[in-house]
Design an enzyme around this catalytic site. Structure first.
Site, PDB file in Angstrom:
ATOM      1  N   ASP A  13       8.685   0.729   8.664  1.00 27.83           N
ATOM      2  CA  ASP A  13       8.910   0.034   7.406  1.00 27.83           C
ATOM      3  C   ASP A  13      10.033   0.811   6.695  1.00 27.83           C
ATOM      4  OD1 ASP A  13       8.396  -1.387   4.940  1.00 27.83           O
ATOM      5  OD2 ASP A  13       7.367   0.427   4.256  1.00 27.83           O
ATOM      6  N   ASP A  15      11.149   0.536   2.696  1.00 27.60           N
ATOM      7  CA  ASP A  15      10.842   0.994   1.325  1.00 27.60           C
ATOM      8  C   ASP A  15       9.514   1.746   1.270  1.00 27.60           C
ATOM      9  OD1 ASP A  15      12.674  -0.841  -0.795  1.00 27.60           O
ATOM     10  OD2 ASP A  15      12.411  -1.638   1.210  1.00 27.60           O
TER      11      ASP A  15
HETATM   12  O1  M1P Z   1      10.180  -3.613   1.872  1.00 28.08           O
HETATM   13  C1  M1P Z   1       9.173  -3.500   0.914  1.00 28.08           C
HETATM   14  C2  M1P Z   1       9.391  -4.430  -0.225  1.00 28.08           C
HETATM   15  O2  M1P Z   1      10.591  -4.116  -0.904  1.00 28.08           O
HETATM   16  C3  M1P Z   1      10.823  -4.857  -2.024  1.00 28.08           C
HETATM   17  O3  M1P Z   1       9.751  -4.679  -2.904  1.00 28.08           O
HETATM   18  P1  M1P Z   1       9.878  -4.370  -4.471  1.00 28.08           P
HETATM   19  O4  M1P Z   1      11.113  -5.028  -4.952  1.00 28.08           O
HETATM   20  O5  M1P Z   1       8.621  -4.937  -5.049  1.00 28.08           O
HETATM   21  O6  M1P Z   1       9.936  -2.873  -4.628  1.00 28.08           O
HETATM   22  C4  M1P Z   1      10.880  -6.325  -1.700  1.00 28.08           C
HETATM   23  O7  M1P Z   1      12.062  -6.591  -0.993  1.00 28.08           O
HETATM   24  C5  M1P Z   1       9.670  -6.740  -0.911  1.00 28.08           C
HETATM   25  O8  M1P Z   1       9.817  -8.050  -0.431  1.00 28.08           O
HETATM   26  C6  M1P Z   1       9.458  -5.855   0.241  1.00 28.08           C
HETATM   27  O9  M1P Z   1       8.272  -6.199   0.883  1.00 28.08           O
END
Ligand code: M1P
Length: 245
Positions: A13, A15
């Protein structure tokens, strides 16, 4: 019995796992990760679309990845062949969009920054504060949401009403919504079906029920063809890589 050697496929993953939410990867982490990647089969599996991945990852890392599964693995880029392998379409039902707009209107959160429903291949991403929120607003909403549990309660309502959808809390400020099954487990399934004797090793920060890494973890567990690591952030990811692999 002559057991065939299994091949490791590392799936990450982005983020919260390789970067802070929606942030560029830390330059010192880039160096460590790049040297670890040598000789490994690496894929990224993210809820974000490709544009966001390109904003967060340097070309040096992307070039060493074999592929990138974007938008909850609803779109897959083969980096070696430089092509899109598949891309799923989905038109969210009008009543769902209506419900999301109502959540937006009724939310007690005081700031709305724009781009609240983002359409991506095979999914939508919903955010009360909005995808236009800058760092300060992101942090503010995230703190408020921890107290008021807004995302969790919206997700529960939607799950009960739309049983044919997956509704998961993705990153810091939003919710990922896609047809049931059109989630990150599409990535582990693709590896299983396209690579021989795959041993799948997945790293994510939201592997718990309700998190958007949960389904891929469940898929690996059910098929008994790998492991998953729930991590607290990039630091822990890199520590595990260096100690275990
Ligand atoms: O990749 C994890 C998440 O990153 C973003 O989340 P957020 O903007 O809430 O921090 C989004 O792109 C989300 O779709 C994605 O799952």
């Amino acid at each position: 019995m002559n057991e065939q050697a299994r091949n490791n496929f590392f799936l990450f993953d982005v983020d919260g796992t390789l970067t802070s939410p929606r942030k560029y990867i830390d330059p010192s982490d880039t160096i460590v990760f790049l040297s670890w990647m040598v000789g490994k089969s690496v894929y990224l599996v993210t809820g974000s679309d490709r544009k966001k991945v390109m904003q967060q990852m340097p070309m040096s890392i992307l070039a060493r990845c074999e592929g990138v599964f974007c938008s909850m693995a609803n779109q897959f880029f083969d980096n070696k062949r430089d092509c899109i392998v598949y891309s799923n379409d989905w038109s969210p039902p009008a009543n769902l969009l209506n419900d999301l707009n109502n959540f937006l209107l009724k939310s007690e959160y005081d700031t709305k920054c724009g781009n609240h429903i983002e359409h991506r291949p095979g999914m939508i991403n919903f955010s009360v504060v909005g995808r236009e929120a800058g760092d300060t607003e992101r942090g503010r909403y995230s703190d408020w949401d921890k107290l008021h549990k807004e995302r969790a309660s919206i997700a529960t309502i939607l799950r009960n009403k739309y049983q044919d959808l997956d509704v998961n809390i993705g990153g810091q400020i939003s919710i990922d919504i896609n047809p049931k099954g059109a989630n990150k487990s599409q990535a582990s399934k693709w590896i299983r079906e396209n690579k021989e004797n795959a041993n799948i090793i997945f790293f994510g920060d939201k592997c718990f029920k309700g998190g958007n890494d949960y389904d891929i973890c469940l898929d690996i567990q059910r098929n008994k063809d790998g492991v998953f690591w729930q991590v607290s952030g990039p630091r822990e990811t890199l520590e595990i890589l260096q100690e275990q692999y």
